[in-house]
Design a protein around this motif. Structure first.
Motif, PDB file in Angstrom:
ATOM      1  N   LEU A   1       0.854  -1.190   0.000  1.00  0.00           N
ATOM      2  CA  LEU A   1       0.000   0.000   0.000  1.00  0.00           C
ATOM      3  C   LEU A   1       0.887   1.236   0.000  1.00  0.00           C
ATOM      4  O   LEU A   1       2.011   1.210   0.531  1.00  0.00           O
ATOM      5  CB  LEU A   1      -0.928   0.026   1.217  1.00  0.00           C
ATOM      6  N   VAL A   2       0.384   2.320  -0.564  1.00  0.00           N
ATOM      7  CA  VAL A   2       1.195   3.532  -0.659  1.00  0.00           C
ATOM      8  C   VAL A   2       0.384   4.754  -0.242  1.00  0.00           C
ATOM      9  O   VAL A   2      -0.851   4.764  -0.298  1.00  0.00           O
ATOM     10  CB  VAL A   2       1.739   3.740  -2.091  1.00  0.00           C
TER      11      VAL A   2
ATOM     12  N   ASP B   1      -3.301   4.890   1.954  1.00  0.00           N
ATOM     13  CA  ASP B   1      -3.781   3.501   1.824  1.00  0.00           C
ATOM     14  C   ASP B   1      -4.164   3.157   0.382  1.00  0.00           C
ATOM     15  O   ASP B   1      -5.038   2.311   0.153  1.00  0.00           O
ATOM     16  CB  ASP B   1      -4.970   3.246   2.759  1.00  0.00           C
ATOM     17  N   VAL B   2      -3.513   3.791  -0.589  1.00  0.00           N
ATOM     18  CA  VAL B   2      -3.809   3.490  -1.985  1.00  0.00           C
ATOM     19  C   VAL B   2      -3.327   2.076  -2.301  1.00  0.00           C
ATOM     20  O   VAL B   2      -2.214   1.678  -1.923  1.00  0.00           O
ATOM     21  CB  VAL B   2      -3.147   4.524  -2.917  1.00  0.00           C
TER      22      VAL B   2
ATOM     23  N   PHE C   1      -9.219   4.318   3.047  1.00  0.00           N
ATOM     24  CA  PHE C   1      -8.947   4.599   1.643  1.00  0.00           C
ATOM     25  C   PHE C   1     -10.200   5.094   0.934  1.00  0.00           C
ATOM     26  O   PHE C   1     -10.147   6.061   0.169  1.00  0.00           O
ATOM     27  CB  PHE C   1      -8.401   3.362   0.926  1.00  0.00           C
ATOM     28  N   ILE C   2     -11.331   4.448   1.175  1.00  0.00           N
ATOM     29  CA  ILE C   2     -12.570   4.859   0.511  1.00  0.00           C
ATOM     30  C   ILE C   2     -12.932   6.291   0.907  1.00  0.00           C
ATOM     31  O   ILE C   2     -13.309   7.113   0.058  1.00  0.00           O
ATOM     32  CB  ILE C   2     -13.706   3.879   0.840  1.00  0.00           C
TER      33      ILE C   2
ATOM     34  N   ASP D   1      -5.175   1.952 -11.273  1.00  0.00           N
ATOM     35  CA  ASP D   1      -6.174   2.980 -11.559  1.00  0.00           C
ATOM     36  C   ASP D   1      -6.337   3.904 -10.354  1.00  0.00           C
ATOM     37  O   ASP D   1      -6.472   5.128 -10.507  1.00  0.00           O
ATOM     38  CB  ASP D   1      -7.514   2.336 -11.912  1.00  0.00           C
ATOM     39  N   GLN D   2      -6.335   3.324  -9.149  1.00  0.00           N
ATOM     40  CA  GLN D   2      -6.402   4.140  -7.932  1.00  0.00           C
ATOM     41  C   GLN D   2      -5.217   5.099  -7.865  1.00  0.00           C
ATOM     42  O   GLN D   2      -5.375   6.292  -7.551  1.00  0.00           O
ATOM     43  CB  GLN D   2      -6.393   3.247  -6.693  1.00  0.00           C
ATOM     44  N   LEU D   3      -4.028   4.565  -8.151  1.00  0.00           N
ATOM     45  CA  LEU D   3      -2.811   5.367  -8.026  1.00  0.00           C
ATOM     46  C   LEU D   3      -2.794   6.513  -9.032  1.00  0.00           C
ATOM     47  O   LEU D   3      -2.458   7.654  -8.680  1.00  0.00           O
ATOM     48  CB  LEU D   3      -1.582   4.471  -8.212  1.00  0.00           C
ATOM     49  N   ARG D   4      -3.151   6.222 -10.276  1.00  0.00           N
ATOM     50  CA  ARG D   4      -3.176   7.287 -11.282  1.00  0.00           C
ATOM     51  C   ARG D   4      -4.172   8.385 -10.896  1.00  0.00           C
ATOM     52  O   ARG D   4      -3.883   9.582 -10.996  1.00  0.00           O
ATOM     53  CB  ARG D   4      -3.520   6.702 -12.657  1.00  0.00           C
TER      54      ARG D   4
END
Length: 545
Positions: free
Chosen positions: A106-107, A126-127, A154-155, A219-222
């Motif tokens: 996680l990042v 928490d990405v 995260f959400i 996709d979350q990270l971008r």
């Protein structure tokens, strides 16, 4: 485990310095950049992470995307490939996989301009949390609650920062779950309740706002990286740059760092420490922290922190390491440091350092003390005071006596009387009448920067001395009292209760930012000037002409 690092060739992986080959990405940690990262190219946050790592402090590995990518529409495709390269590096040095079902990485995705802008730009923590990695984190740590808590966090962060959804409806859902579980804090929710809360958040985002949370980690990270870049143009960020004459900054970098978990256990937590008191300049470690919490819980001001004494009592080794690390940073930078830290199961990590924002009075004392201690020359002491109006470094105190209506935590010194305003619009309206204004809020988000700039004082019900809003209040020279538990605000009636006292918007209120006391009504103040320190600075000026 199939990871990005396995899919990329050896030629694509970072080895040593990549400055010549890839000027848009930097690496911090094992096998990372061997030359310092430039604050202009990669932001102050990443530059200081690199230096902390070089000093031997325990810093989670990270990579950073350059400020040159900020606000550049054509850079979108390049950002995707750089993120893949960076994630491959983190996978290699952590031996975890981004999206892996057994050892998930996680990042955090954080901002960082060339000059520090505390709380004005965005962060997503928490990405990489998905249904699959939630189960993987549970297996990896043997801690179902940690996994469920990271998932719902995260959400929350994605909905607020990336999707731009209002926080209020999600807070309503949280309160409903707490009520159903008969608890008063999210810390008391068990794994099943946290898992249910995450599901309710997903339903709310989809059904009410038409927002779907990606289940693909890249996709979350971008999306998170693009949201951080976008935050450069947010109104609060523009207001901050205008107020602090930072309009020439070129943009923010994006730092992506392996997560460490201050919410992992009772022996975990997060906090902020200053090497000296940024309100008064007094020498000595000054810290606020929360157990079983991630960093945003502390700096957001939404929860009431505890002081260093609690850490010294429960985890003395961590407290000793923290004091040593903060001391080493002050010695290295030869200036007061503002340090963010996390400890996971008793292991301390340093996440950020920067020169501390301070009140004008503290700036004077700190400059004089650093010169007296041999850490700075007289010319350098004068440079530390550049931009400080020495006619404004006096400390105010109330004359006479008055009944204390309520007590809070002293966050920025001085005394002030002003008319009560419950939001920025009221602060603007009341200040136009020529009277000073006190901004009174449940908590003060950095979105309130315009209202804080108009106010002469700030009073909040929750929050600590090291929250971003308190940091900004000190920088602006505003009297500030936080964590005033007796304060109850009723926005419908535009009134507030302070213990037994009732005040309406526009009534007079007085704050003592040295004692953390609140008084109903208007009080007179006198100014005490630090003549000895001013004489010392006058001597420097005479000798350096």
């Amino acid at each position: 485990m199939t990871t990005l690092s396995a899919r990329l060739s050896d030629a694509d992986e970072p080895h040593g310095s990549h400055r010549a080959a890839s000027p848009l990405i930097g690496f911090i940690g094992p096998g990372g950049d061997t030359q310092p990262l430039s604050a202009h190219a990669f932001g102050s946050k990443a530059a200081q992470l690199w230096r902390m790592n070089a000093l031997g402090l325990n810093v989670p590995p990270a990579f950073v995307l350059s400020t040159a990518l900020c606000g550049k529409p054509h850079a979108e495709k390049r950002i995707g490939s750089l993120l893949e390269q960076g994630i491959a590096y983190l996978e290699r040095v952590t031996a975890r996989g981004f999206g892996d079902r057994r050892r998930p990485l996680l990042v955090s995705v954080r901002s960082g301009a060339e000059k520090s802008m505390p709380g004005m730009l965005e962060t997503v923590l928490d990405v990489g949390m998905t249904a699959a990695t939630t189960r993987g984190l549970m297996r990896l740590y043997g801690n179902p609650r940690l996994a469920a808590d990271c998932r719902r966090r995260f959400i929350e962060g994605y909905c607020e920062v990336v999707a731009g959804l209002p926080r209020g409806p999600f807070e309503d859902v949280l309160r409903a779950v707490q009520t159903a579980e008969d608890v008063t804090s999210d810390r008391e929710l068990d794994p099943e309740a946290l898992d249910r809360l995450a599901g309710l958040y997903l339903d709310l985002a989809r059904d009410r706002f038409g927002t779907a949370i990606p289940e693909e980690p890249m996709d979350q990270l971008r999306a998170a990286a693009e949201a951080v870049f976008r935050s450069w143009d947010a109104p609060k960020a523009q207001d901050y740059r205008r107020l602090n004459h930072l309009e020439n900054l070129s943009g923010t970098a994006v730092t992506v760092q392996a997560m460490v978990f201050g919410n992992a256990s009772a022996r975990s937590g997060s906090g902020v420490a200053f090497s000296r008191d940024p309100a008064t300049g007094a020498n000595g470690l000054y810290a606020d922290m929360l157990f079983e919490a991630q960093g945003e819980d502390v700096v957001s001001g939404r929860r009431q922190p505890v002081g260093l004494g609690r850490l010294e009592a429960l985890l003395p080794d961590v407290a000793t390491q923290l004091a040593a690390g903060v001391g080493a940073l002050e010695a290295a930078y030869r200036d007061v440091q503002d340090v963010e830290f996390t400890f996971e199961d008793g292991r301390l990590f340093f996440l950020q350092t920067r020169s501390a924002k301070r009140t004008p009075r503290a700036a004077l004392k700190i400059a004089v003390d650093l010169v007296a201690q041999g850490m700075r020359t007289e010319a350098e002491g004068l440079a530390l005071l550049d931009g400080i109006d020495l006619s404004q470094v006096g400390t105010t105190r109330f004359t006479g006596t008055a009944e204390v209506a309520a007590r809070g935590v002293a966050a920025s010194p001085g005394t002030v009387s002003g008319r009560v305003a419950f939001d920025g619009e009221a602060a603007k309206r009341l200040s136009e009448g020529g009277d000073p204004v006190i901004l009174v809020r449940p908590d003060v988000a950095t979105d309130d920067i315009a209202g804080m700039a108009l106010a002469a004082g700030v009073l909040t019900r929750v929050g600590g001395r090291t929250a971003h809003a308190a940091v900004v209040a000190r920088q602006l020279g505003r009297v500030c009292v936080v964590g005033c538990a007796p304060l109850a605000i009723d926005l419908d009636s535009r009134s507030a209760r302070l213990g037994r006292a009732q005040v309406q918007e526009g009534d007079w209120l007085s704050l003592d930012g040295d004692e953390g006391t609140v008084f109903v009504g208007r009080r007179e103040s006198v100014v005490d000037r630090p003549e000895a320190e001013l004489d010392t600075v006058a001597g420097w000026m005479a000798r350096t002409r």
